[in-house]
Structures are given as structure tokens and as C-alpha cells.
Design an enzyme around this catalytic site. Structure first.
Site, mmCIF file in Angstrom:
data_model
loop_
_atom_site.group_PDB
_atom_site.id
_atom_site.type_symbol
_atom_site.label_atom_id
_atom_site.label_comp_id
_atom_site.label_asym_id
_atom_site.label_seq_id
_atom_site.Cartn_x
_atom_site.Cartn_y
_atom_site.Cartn_z
ATOM 1 N N GLU A 127 -6.352 -10.875 -1.286
ATOM 2 C CA GLU A 127 -7.078 -10.433 0.043
ATOM 3 C C GLU A 127 -8.760 -10.549 -0.465
ATOM 4 O O GLU A 127 -9.568 -9.614 0.109
ATOM 5 C CB GLU A 127 -6.835 -9.362 0.697
ATOM 6 C CG GLU A 127 -5.314 -9.240 1.171
ATOM 7 C CD GLU A 127 -4.914 -7.982 1.854
ATOM 8 O OE1 GLU A 127 -5.773 -7.250 2.431
ATOM 9 O OE2 GLU A 127 -3.485 -7.624 1.839
ATOM 10 N N GLU A 138 0.967 -1.269 0.067
ATOM 11 C CA GLU A 138 0.120 -0.173 -0.053
ATOM 12 C C GLU A 138 0.755 1.258 0.121
ATOM 13 O O GLU A 138 0.705 1.954 0.897
ATOM 14 C CB GLU A 138 -0.919 -0.039 1.179
ATOM 15 C CG GLU A 138 -1.984 -1.156 1.214
ATOM 16 C CD GLU A 138 -2.925 -1.296 2.494
ATOM 17 O OE1 GLU A 138 -2.743 -0.499 3.182
ATOM 18 O OE2 GLU A 138 -3.664 -2.359 2.685
#
Length: 373
Positions: free
Chosen positions: A261, A156
Site C-alpha cells: 500500500e 493488521e
């Protein structure tokens, strides 16, 4: 009489266990196409609920740690490492002959403040932070060298608009912190695959930024095998078209794709991201299915899952792994994000650890798909 009863019970347990092991699973159906993975927690690793532990062992071909390999749990202080949980997790995957992924080495969240400050509480110099990164990555990757297939090296690093997240890593080292992380990870285990991982990869600006990062890393001589798309999805967004466009861009950039995810929230949401610092006030309107999901809504969710899974199969020449973020609805992080106290239903097993009907449809779909790799 008691002996016969006990024997009958034991026989039923053995038969049930055999049926679980013998039945068709997503892991078997996707073999040769991509790995089918699941994120697991320490209760599951430790066998607190044997049913869940057995399901993970039998239904999936790959595992990733939900939390125990992140920076804070493994390296809470500069001169202190904690390995117990990560060791158990890796051993769990090895015992069940599953592919193990390391998640994650460098992330702005769930990391000790000590990484960025000196004894006076002020930001360290670029040289000090770079060395601390090196030591951390060498220690973690080196400990599991040859046992972990690949690592989410950086997690991220971008905002949705494609700009770099102004994390402490970026503030002190600039964007080169990503390059250093990949260099150190490769040095620590030259045979491990290396990944960049992010959410909302389907957002055009973010996807373009990631593609540019891939090009820059390759130009710098860094190894990068795949981009992980977290794929935290809602009932409408991201669209199938936007997801496929991101796949095409990443494939053209010369990297493989990981769905890292995956979950599909069935609830209304004020937020499309996965920034764990976000939160919103609870309301009943935002938590409409406490007494169960209506049949028509469940059908729409099933179709959403199947549409996306079909896309993953379509690109199985470059999609190497599809990992769901949790085993069952009871344990999903979405029960508390971005609104605490809700009941979401985003995963493939329900709150009683029963397969949802969509799983059988996914298996049939996978069986009909020809191997492309």
C-alpha cells in the site's frame, strides 16, 4: 470540412492511445524483478474516467481492490453476500492480463458486527466465530479460486509495540484466529498464495512479532508465502535503514515481501501510523501546499521515493510486488487521513493524471537493475 476535422480528431486520439501503450512503463521496466501494482476503486473499474482506466491497464502489471473485497462489502449480513463489485474487479484485472490480489479476508475494521454477536447482541462462542470465519473465507476465496494469485488473509493483527491487537477476533479466539484463517484460506484454494499484511512493519517490535507469527504458522503446518508491508510512508519515517532491517528479518524468516500500500505523504503529520480510526483537527499549518508544492520540497519527495524504490530493487530476490495505494493524488486516502480536508501529493500521478517526473527516474533505475529471481 467537418468530416476532415472529425477524422483529424480521431487520428489524434488513436495516436495518443498508441503512445500511452507503447511508452516505457514501470510495469515493463520491473518485469522479471517484481510486479508493479496499483489499488483501484470501482469508478476506475467501471470506466467512469476512461483516462484513469487506461492508465491502470497500461502502466501496471498487478491490481488490488481498494475496498470492494473487504469483509463488509462482500458479506454485510450473515446470510447475505454481495458479489457484483468484486466480480467486476476480478474481471477487470483478467481483461488487462494483470495479476489480481484479494484484499482482505480477516480484518478488525470494515466488517459487519454480526460476525461477533448472537441474537441477543452478546459475543458468540469461539466455536461459532470460528465457523463464521470458515464460511466467510470459503465463500470468498472459493468464488475466485484459480483467478486470484494470492490473498491478504489477515490484516493488521498487531499493535506497533508487538502485542496482539485486542480485536474481537482476538478477544474471542485468541491468537489462534490467525492460524484458523490461514488454514481455511488454503483449504478453499490450495494453489493460492497466502499473505499476512500490516502497517509500520519497519517498527522493530512489530516486525519481530510478525517474524514470530511466521514461525508459529509454519510450525503449525500453515502455508504463508509472504508478509505484506503496507509502506504508508512520510518524508522522514520510516528510515531507509529501518526498512532494510525489516526486509532482512523477513527474508531470514523464510518468507517473501510485498510492498502492498505504498504512498509517501509530503505533508507534516501528527501521526506515523495507518490506523483508520485516528483523526486530528485541521489547521493550515498542517496543510501547507494547497497552492502547489515548492520545487525544493518536490525534489526532497522525489529523492525519498527513489531511495525507497532503490531499496525495493535491491531486494528484488524476495520482493515480489510493489503496489501503490491509489493511482493519483486526487484520489488518495491521505487527503482525508489523519486530518480531513488536506491536499496531499503522495502518489506517482498528479491530479490531472499526469506522470510525475520521478516515474521516469524510477524506470531508468529499474532498467539498470539486474534480475535476481
Amino acid at each position: 470540412m467537418k468530416t476532415r476535422t472529425i477524422s483529424a480528431i480521431i487520428a489524434m486520439i488513436i495516436l495518443a492511445s498508441t503512445n500511452v501503450s507503447a511508452r516505457e512503463t514501470l510495469a515493463k521496466a520491473t518485469k522479471g524483478k517484481f510486479l508493479m501494482g496499483v489499488a483501484i476503486n470501482m469508478q476506475q473499474v467501471n470506466g467512469v474516467n476512461p483516462v484513469e482506466t487506461d492508465l491502470i491497464a497500461n502502466e501496471f502489471s498487478a491490481v488490488v481492490a481498494e475496498n470492494c473485497m473487504k469483509p463488509q462489502p462482500t458479506h454485510p449480513q450473515e446470510n447475505k453476500y454481495v458479489w457484483d463489485d468484486a466480480d467486476k474487479f476480478v474481471a477487470f484485472g483478467e481483461k488487462n492480463k494483470q495479476t489480481v490480489t484479494g484484499h482482505c479476508l480477516i480484518w478488525h475494521s470494515q466488517i459487519g458486527r454480526w460476525m461477533f454477536v448472537n441474537d441477543s447482541g452478546k459475543d458468540v462462542s469461539p466455536e461459532v466465530l470460528k465457523e463464521r470465519m470458515r464460511q466467510h473465507i470459503y465463500a470468498v476465496v472459493g468464488r475466485y479460486k484459480g483467478r486470484v494469485k494470492g490473498w491478504d488473509v489477515v490484516n493488521e493483527a498487531f499493535e506497533d509495540n508487538g502485542t496482539y491487537r485486542k480485536s474481537k477476533f482476538y478477544q474471542i479466539l485468541g491468537k489462534d484466529f490467525i492460524k484458523y484463517a490461514f488454514q481455511f484460506a488454503h483449504e478453499a484454494d490450495p494453489n493460492a498464495e497466502l499473505y499476512y499484511n500490516d502497517y509500520n512493519v519497519e517498527t522493530p517490535a512489530k516486525c519481530d512479532a510478525i517474524v514470530q507469527l511466521v514461525k508459529e504458522l509454519k510450525a503449525a503446518g500453515c502455508r504463508i508465502d509472504a508478509v505484506g508491508s503496507q509502506s504508508h510512508m512520510h518524508m522522514v519515517n520510516p528510515t531507509l535503514e529501518a526498512t532494510e532491517t525489516s526486509f532482512k528479518k523477513l527474508k531470514a524468516a523464510g518468507v517473501h515481501i510485498l510492498i502492498t500500500e505504498w504512498d509517501v505523504s509530503i505533508l507534516p503529520s501528527p501521526y506515523d501510523g495507518a490506523n483508520i480510526s485516528a483523526s486530528f483537527k485541521y489547521s493550515k499549518e498542517m496543510d501547507p501546499y494547497r497552492d502547489g508544492v515548492p520545487a525544493d520540497v518536490q525534489q526532497k519527495w522525489n529523492k525519498r521515493v527513489l531511495d525507497m524504490f532503490g531499496l525495493f530493487l535491491k531486494y528484488s530476490d524476495v520482493v515480489d510486488r510493489v503496489t501503490v495505494w491509489g493511482l493519483n493524488d486526487a484520489g488518495t486516502w491521505l487527503n482525508g487521513f489523519p486530518i480531513r480536508g488536506r491536499m496531499d501529493y503522495p502518489l506517482l500521478f498528479d491530479r490531472k493524471n499526469q506522470r510525475k517526473s520521478v516515474v521516469d527516474e524510477m524506470i531508468k533505475m529499474a532498467q539498470k537493475t539486474k534480475v535476481k529471481k
